[in-house]
Scaffold this active site. Sequence first.
Site, short mmCIF file in Angstrom:
data_model
loop_
_atom_site.label_atom_id
_atom_site.label_comp_id
_atom_site.label_asym_id
_atom_site.label_seq_id
_atom_site.Cartn_x
_atom_site.Cartn_y
_atom_site.Cartn_z
N LYS A 1 -8.67 9.82 4.63
CA LYS A 1 -8.49 8.37 4.80
C LYS A 1 -9.44 7.90 5.90
O LYS A 1 -9.52 8.53 6.97
CB LYS A 1 -7.03 8.11 5.19
CG LYS A 1 -6.63 6.66 5.30
CD LYS A 1 -5.15 6.57 5.71
CE LYS A 1 -4.62 5.16 5.73
NZ LYS A 1 -3.19 5.12 6.16
N SER B 1 -0.66 2.14 3.09
CA SER B 1 -2.07 1.92 3.26
C SER B 1 -2.95 3.08 2.80
O SER B 1 -4.16 2.89 2.61
CB SER B 1 -2.37 1.61 4.72
OG SER B 1 -2.07 2.71 5.54
N SER C 1 3.13 4.53 4.93
CA SER C 1 1.77 4.44 4.38
C SER C 1 1.25 5.69 3.68
O SER C 1 0.22 5.64 3.02
CB SER C 1 0.78 4.06 5.49
OG SER C 1 0.73 2.67 5.63
#
Lengths: 521, 106
Positions: A93, A169, A193
Amino acid sequence: MQLFELTALQIAESIRQKKLTAREVIEAHLNHIQTVDGIPGTVGGDPAAEPDKIHAFITLTKESALEQAAAIDAKIAAGEDPGPLAGVPVTIKDILCVEGTPSTAASKILANFVAPYTATAVERWQKAGAIVLGKVNLDEFTYGSSNESSAFQPAPRNPWDTSRVPGGSSGGSAAAVAAFEGPISLGTDTAGSIRLPAAYCGVVGLKPTYGRVSRYGLIAFGSSLDCPGPLTRTVSDSALALQVMAGADPHDSTAATVPVPDYLAEIEKGVHGLKIGLSPDYFRITYFDAATGALEEQPLPAEIKQAVYDAAQKLAAQGAEIVEDIPMPHTKFGIPAYFVISRVEAASNLHRYDGVKYGYRTPDLTEDLRSMYRKSRAQGFGLQPKLRVLMGMYVSAAQYSEQYYNRALKIRSLIRRDFDEAFAKVDTLLTPSTPGPAFKIGGVYGDSVLMQYADQLLVTGNHAGVPGISIPAGFDGENLPIGIHFFAGDFREDLLFRAGHAYEQATKNEAWRSARPALAR
Amino acid sequence: MSEEITRELFNHLVELAALELSETEAEYLRKQLNNQLKAIHELESTPLDPDTPIASHGVPYTAATTPALRSDTLNSHPNPAKLLAGAPEVDENYIIVPEIPHQKLK
């Protein structure tokens, strides 16, 4: 079976036994990525471009991946063991720093930032033989549950239905793992997330205990809530990924000095004799009606409720004791408290972006330093960081902090107490992951309250610091993945893996287990 | 519907946050803040014992789980040029910024 369909455990084992080379594995993944992923997200990119592709990546590091693969193969040829993640392709990420690669936080303000060092979690994976394929997209600074707020467009799409969001996210991570663009991705979880996009994309997402994994090299959002953790397709791969990255770190004083168990050995112990709790407070959901300003309660969608009860039955059949009616009365305060605590921490953390030391500086002529700060931040931040800074300033202001910030921190104690009391009675809690399946792109974005409430069944774990895992539990009537979730006490990820793995074993012959996103068939 | 964050208060927050906003942005953000505050007021619906402690962390840190502090020694970065490479404007080892507002001391 194609090489990109292998699990991390299978890849590492095959490479260590010389049945496969790291180069073969990496090339297979890079070719597959080229087929399914489409153009990477860029600042100012068209959100509607290539609507039938995944768009998980911001930066694909093809050359360095092939170099790393050659290094692994050279080690094997020299008779050395590259480690438990030998040749396993991973994605990161883009909120975690990887030396020499852009580390953007999906924000224009960090679009030109090249990390001068590598996050501890990534470094530990690399030392164990993992090969970084690149950096994947997310909500800007992780602020969202859909990825639509990314400054790098097109944003990731849900591999099961590309008209829907992958969740957020860690949406790029979940989409990449679900679409077979690498069996492990490193995400972060501040309110859900990792686990929410895992549920939306039909993969396994683990939020470890706060302090289990170092936050060094993680671009901070809510420093008392942020947890790095893996997204994988199997519970065993999750255990392997955590095994390698967990443990104390001299660079992070919150990384706890708690021994790391052998998770892969623990996982085989099954659920016989484990007490698994169900709480009525996780079977009702709250919705915010913006027109009236009222919070309204609804029952959980029947298909999700059924998936949880079905899982409970399957675990009971393997010898677990199901304990119903565990009270978790402060669950409904999770989001309201989060609106306060995370915003105060975000506002503090976002003050470092000032156009001075790194990142974006306005090209406009500015009369003085203050004006340069304002213009750089105004032009560099998207709407979501601005919203968080403003709320954080308000609820922590001297005249309001007793009413808001201190009250939220006290409620946080009560949420923690719910878990302490629950884990005095049971070993794990079985809950739904989300109030519903992945929603349509554009369906929620813009309503920041409704978006936040997508995390309502997960955020309590971040307040309390306890670990949680979301695992796939089939599909709803629209063929969208459903996730079920387990919580356990501090540093008891072993129990999450045991319960999750037992459920996987109990459902391994069910038809839905062999389903593949159309793009990845 | 009453608005907790008025235009005036909002503008003050914008100044504190070192931001500048367009009219459209300001309108959207102020509305979202006021909506979020409605959700936040839900926290007042439960009575709080005055002795309830605050929790700045969920997981308690004990002596056994807290790492020892590092020794307080100066460590030079091995490659300062790499760090300075990220700065928008540098002059040798200095970062250049616009005029710093200041007042003469009386």
